[in-house]
Write a protein that holds these residues in place. Structure first.
Motif, PDB file in Angstrom:
ATOM      1  N   VAL A   1       0.826  -1.217   0.000  1.00  0.00           N
ATOM      2  CA  VAL A   1       0.000   0.000   0.000  1.00  0.00           C
ATOM      3  C   VAL A   1       0.861   1.269   0.000  1.00  0.00           C
ATOM      4  O   VAL A   1       0.379   2.339   0.338  1.00  0.00           O
ATOM      5  CB  VAL A   1      -0.945   0.025   1.221  1.00  0.00           C
ATOM      6  N   ALA A   2       2.122   1.148  -0.399  1.00  0.00           N
ATOM      7  CA  ALA A   2       3.034   2.288  -0.377  1.00  0.00           C
ATOM      8  C   ALA A   2       2.496   3.457  -1.198  1.00  0.00           C
ATOM      9  O   ALA A   2       2.569   4.619  -0.780  1.00  0.00           O
ATOM     10  CB  ALA A   2       4.418   1.869  -0.876  1.00  0.00           C
ATOM     11  N   ASP A   3       1.921   3.158  -2.351  1.00  0.00           N
ATOM     12  CA  ASP A   3       1.385   4.226  -3.198  1.00  0.00           C
ATOM     13  C   ASP A   3       0.184   4.903  -2.536  1.00  0.00           C
ATOM     14  O   ASP A   3      -0.021   6.112  -2.680  1.00  0.00           O
ATOM     15  CB  ASP A   3       0.982   3.668  -4.564  1.00  0.00           C
ATOM     16  N   ASP A   4      -0.616   4.123  -1.816  1.00  0.00           N
ATOM     17  CA  ASP A   4      -1.771   4.702  -1.124  1.00  0.00           C
ATOM     18  C   ASP A   4      -1.325   5.598   0.029  1.00  0.00           C
ATOM     19  O   ASP A   4      -1.943   6.636   0.287  1.00  0.00           O
ATOM     20  CB  ASP A   4      -2.689   3.603  -0.606  1.00  0.00           C
ATOM     21  N   LYS A   5      -0.258   5.209   0.714  1.00  0.00           N
ATOM     22  CA  LYS A   5       0.296   6.058   1.778  1.00  0.00           C
ATOM     23  C   LYS A   5       0.838   7.355   1.176  1.00  0.00           C
ATOM     24  O   LYS A   5       0.677   8.438   1.754  1.00  0.00           O
ATOM     25  CB  LYS A   5       1.405   5.319   2.527  1.00  0.00           C
ATOM     26  N   LEU A   6       1.484   7.245   0.023  1.00  0.00           N
ATOM     27  CA  LEU A   6       1.977   8.432  -0.676  1.00  0.00           C
ATOM     28  C   LEU A   6       0.811   9.317  -1.088  1.00  0.00           C
ATOM     29  O   LEU A   6       0.885  10.553  -0.974  1.00  0.00           O
ATOM     30  CB  LEU A   6       2.785   8.018  -1.908  1.00  0.00           C
ATOM     31  N   MET A   7      -0.273   8.711  -1.546  1.00  0.00           N
ATOM     32  CA  MET A   7      -1.463   9.466  -1.931  1.00  0.00           C
ATOM     33  C   MET A   7      -2.006  10.261  -0.747  1.00  0.00           C
ATOM     34  O   MET A   7      -2.332  11.448  -0.890  1.00  0.00           O
ATOM     35  CB  MET A   7      -2.534   8.504  -2.455  1.00  0.00           C
ATOM     36  N   LEU A   8      -2.108   9.637   0.405  1.00  0.00           N
ATOM     37  CA  LEU A   8      -2.588  10.329   1.601  1.00  0.00           C
ATOM     38  C   LEU A   8      -1.686  11.515   1.932  1.00  0.00           C
ATOM     39  O   LEU A   8      -2.174  12.626   2.189  1.00  0.00           O
ATOM     40  CB  LEU A   8      -2.640   9.356   2.779  1.00  0.00           C
ATOM     41  N   SER A   9      -0.380  11.284   1.910  1.00  0.00           N
ATOM     42  CA  SER A   9       0.566  12.356   2.217  1.00  0.00           C
ATOM     43  C   SER A   9       0.453  13.510   1.216  1.00  0.00           C
ATOM     44  O   SER A   9       0.496  14.692   1.597  1.00  0.00           O
ATOM     45  CB  SER A   9       1.990  11.805   2.223  1.00  0.00           C
ATOM     46  N   TYR A  10       0.295  13.166  -0.048  1.00  0.00           N
ATOM     47  CA  TYR A  10       0.218  14.195  -1.097  1.00  0.00           C
ATOM     48  C   TYR A  10      -1.054  15.021  -0.967  1.00  0.00           C
ATOM     49  O   TYR A  10      -1.031  16.252  -1.079  1.00  0.00           O
ATOM     50  CB  TYR A  10       0.292  13.536  -2.467  1.00  0.00           C
ATOM     51  N   PHE A  11      -2.177  14.371  -0.694  1.00  0.00           N
ATOM     52  CA  PHE A  11      -3.420  15.108  -0.484  1.00  0.00           C
ATOM     53  C   PHE A  11      -3.300  16.049   0.717  1.00  0.00           C
ATOM     54  O   PHE A  11      -3.828  17.165   0.704  1.00  0.00           O
ATOM     55  CB  PHE A  11      -4.584  14.153  -0.289  1.00  0.00           C
ATOM     56  N   GLU A  12      -2.602  15.608   1.769  1.00  0.00           N
ATOM     57  CA  GLU A  12      -2.382  16.472   2.933  1.00  0.00           C
ATOM     58  C   GLU A  12      -1.532  17.679   2.555  1.00  0.00           C
ATOM     59  O   GLU A  12      -1.772  18.797   3.027  1.00  0.00           O
ATOM     60  CB  GLU A  12      -1.711  15.689   4.054  1.00  0.00           C
ATOM     61  N   GLN A  13      -0.528  17.474   1.709  1.00  0.00           N
ATOM     62  CA  GLN A  13       0.319  18.586   1.270  1.00  0.00           C
ATOM     63  C   GLN A  13      -0.488  19.599   0.466  1.00  0.00           C
ATOM     64  O   GLN A  13      -0.317  20.808   0.635  1.00  0.00           O
ATOM     65  CB  GLN A  13       1.472  18.047   0.424  1.00  0.00           C
ATOM     66  N   ILE A  14      -1.345  19.101  -0.411  1.00  0.00           N
ATOM     67  CA  ILE A  14      -2.178  20.005  -1.203  1.00  0.00           C
ATOM     68  C   ILE A  14      -3.100  20.809  -0.289  1.00  0.00           C
ATOM     69  O   ILE A  14      -3.227  22.032  -0.420  1.00  0.00           O
ATOM     70  CB  ILE A  14      -3.013  19.224  -2.245  1.00  0.00           C
ATOM     71  N   LEU A  15      -3.743  20.125   0.635  1.00  0.00           N
ATOM     72  CA  LEU A  15      -4.667  20.805   1.538  1.00  0.00           C
ATOM     73  C   LEU A  15      -3.948  21.863   2.363  1.00  0.00           C
ATOM     74  O   LEU A  15      -4.458  22.976   2.547  1.00  0.00           O
ATOM     75  CB  LEU A  15      -5.339  19.777   2.455  1.00  0.00           C
TER      76      LEU A  15
END
Length: 359
Positions: free
Chosen positions: A251-265
């Motif tokens: 799920v490494a890509d999903d963890k990256l997705m969560l982090s990236y969405f947090e950065q955008i927000l």
């Protein structure tokens, strides 16, 4: 006009204090007066409910400070027997039997010299000590936070947790607000306006209530709420993933997705507070986010995770303006100060806090 004065002018014209924004609905957690009697584990809860099914009506899921994480609450094995003032305990004989073993400890003290008993107040021995005029808010969506914290951590509760006395909450179902509270610029405010206890911040209602909340257009609010909804969903889905091993790799890509969405927000919230500072450095986020026309997960009847992965791949494209601006955002001096990246951070932070927050 110096750029500091520009920040100050922007802040004065675009915000209201949080206390006003939530109509003063910032509340403390529950003080039972004797936790050993009122706080139980799942085994005891099951035992009481087996004896009398109606017991379940007043046994509530409890959250304490260490359970509160950023965005979500870590599930625990704690339950609260919530015997509020005026309750009719004739309906709950099993709970009365349980509490009776501590009756001497639960009874109001006759004098300050008494070794046993709770504070002298007008309550029945089986009732919790604190009068809770706002107890109905526990059963609604709310924002929960620990009274003492070392890092940003506001959780969105939709599971009707009852807060312990180490926890406070904001009685408002508001994804826009939790996005603000979990931002790096809000954390900058808290760090420079709160008192400390052994290196951790103490979140007083007074300090929290003074946090300036920026205004936003309806489309801007919707975009922020939608992105916060993505983050809440991912935080819940990925909560049990270990920090290493095969499962993490899956799920490494999903963890990256969560982090990236947090950065955008975080960047979008920063732009609400400091549009001039970011735009003069050619850093734009909201405009590009609105162009994406992101849809709420509530409107998605298909596989939500697959839908989010599709959105992530689009926004994470190396040529996408949001990703480009995210990559270079820390080059903006005020952002570096807010995030604690300046070499001369302490002096700049004090200067910035004085202008930005009036501290």
């Amino acid at each position: 006009m110096s750029k500091d004065i520009v920040w100050e002018a922007d802040m004065e014209t675009m915000v209201m204090p949080l206390a006003e924004y939530v109509n003063g609905k910032i509340y403390s957690g529950i003080k039972t007066g004797f936790n050993d009697a009122f706080i139980i584990n799942e085994t005891k809860r099951a035992e009481l409910v087996a004896k009398e099914p109606k017991s379940a009506e007043i046994i509530k899921p409890l959250v304490v400070g260490k359970d509160v994480q950023k965005w979500r609450i870590q599930q625990n094995d704690r339950w609260l027997i919530f015997t509020r003032r005026g309750i009719n305990m004739n309906q709950y004989p099993a709970i009365m039997e349980h509490l009776d073993q501590w009756k001497e400890d639960l009874t109001s003290k006759k004098s300050t010299s008494s070794l046993k008993g709770r504070k002298s107040k007008q309550y029945q021995w089986y009732e919790i000590q604190q009068e809770m005029s706002y107890y109905q808010a526990f059963e609604k969506a709310k924002i929960i936070y620990s009274d003492i914290a070392r890092e940003s951590g506001f959780a969105f509760d939709t599971k009707n947790y009852y807060p312990a006395n180490t926890v406070s909450f904001i009685a408002k179902n508001d994804l826009f607000l939790i996005a603000i509270l979990n931002s790096s610029i809000a954390w900058n405010y808290f760090k420079n306006s709160s008192s400390y206890l052994r290196g951790a911040l103490r979140f007083s209602h007074n300090v929290l209530g003074k946090l300036p909340i920026p205004t936003a257009t309806e489309p801007e609010r919707k975009a922020i709420e939608t992105l916060a909804g993505y983050i809440l969903y991912l935080s819940e889905q990925l909560k049990d993933i270990p920090s290493h091993g095969k499962k993490l790799m899956e799920v490494a890509d999903d963890k990256l997705m969560l982090s990236y969405f947090e950065q955008i927000l975080d960047a979008v919230v920063m732009e609400l507070y400091l549009p001039n500072e970011l735009h003069t450095q050619n850093k734009q986020f909201m405009r590009h986010l609105l162009h994406e026309n992101l849809q709420s997960l509530d409107k998605n009847d298909s596989d939500k995770m697959q839908a989010l992965r599709k959105i992530f791949r689009r926004l994470f494209d190396k040529e996408h303006p949001i990703r480009v601006n995210i990559f270079f955002l820390d080059s903006v001096p005020v952002v570096r100060t807010i995030r604690g990246l300046d070499e001369n951070y302490e002096n700049r932070a004090k200067e910035l806090s004085s202008v930005l927050w009036g501290i």
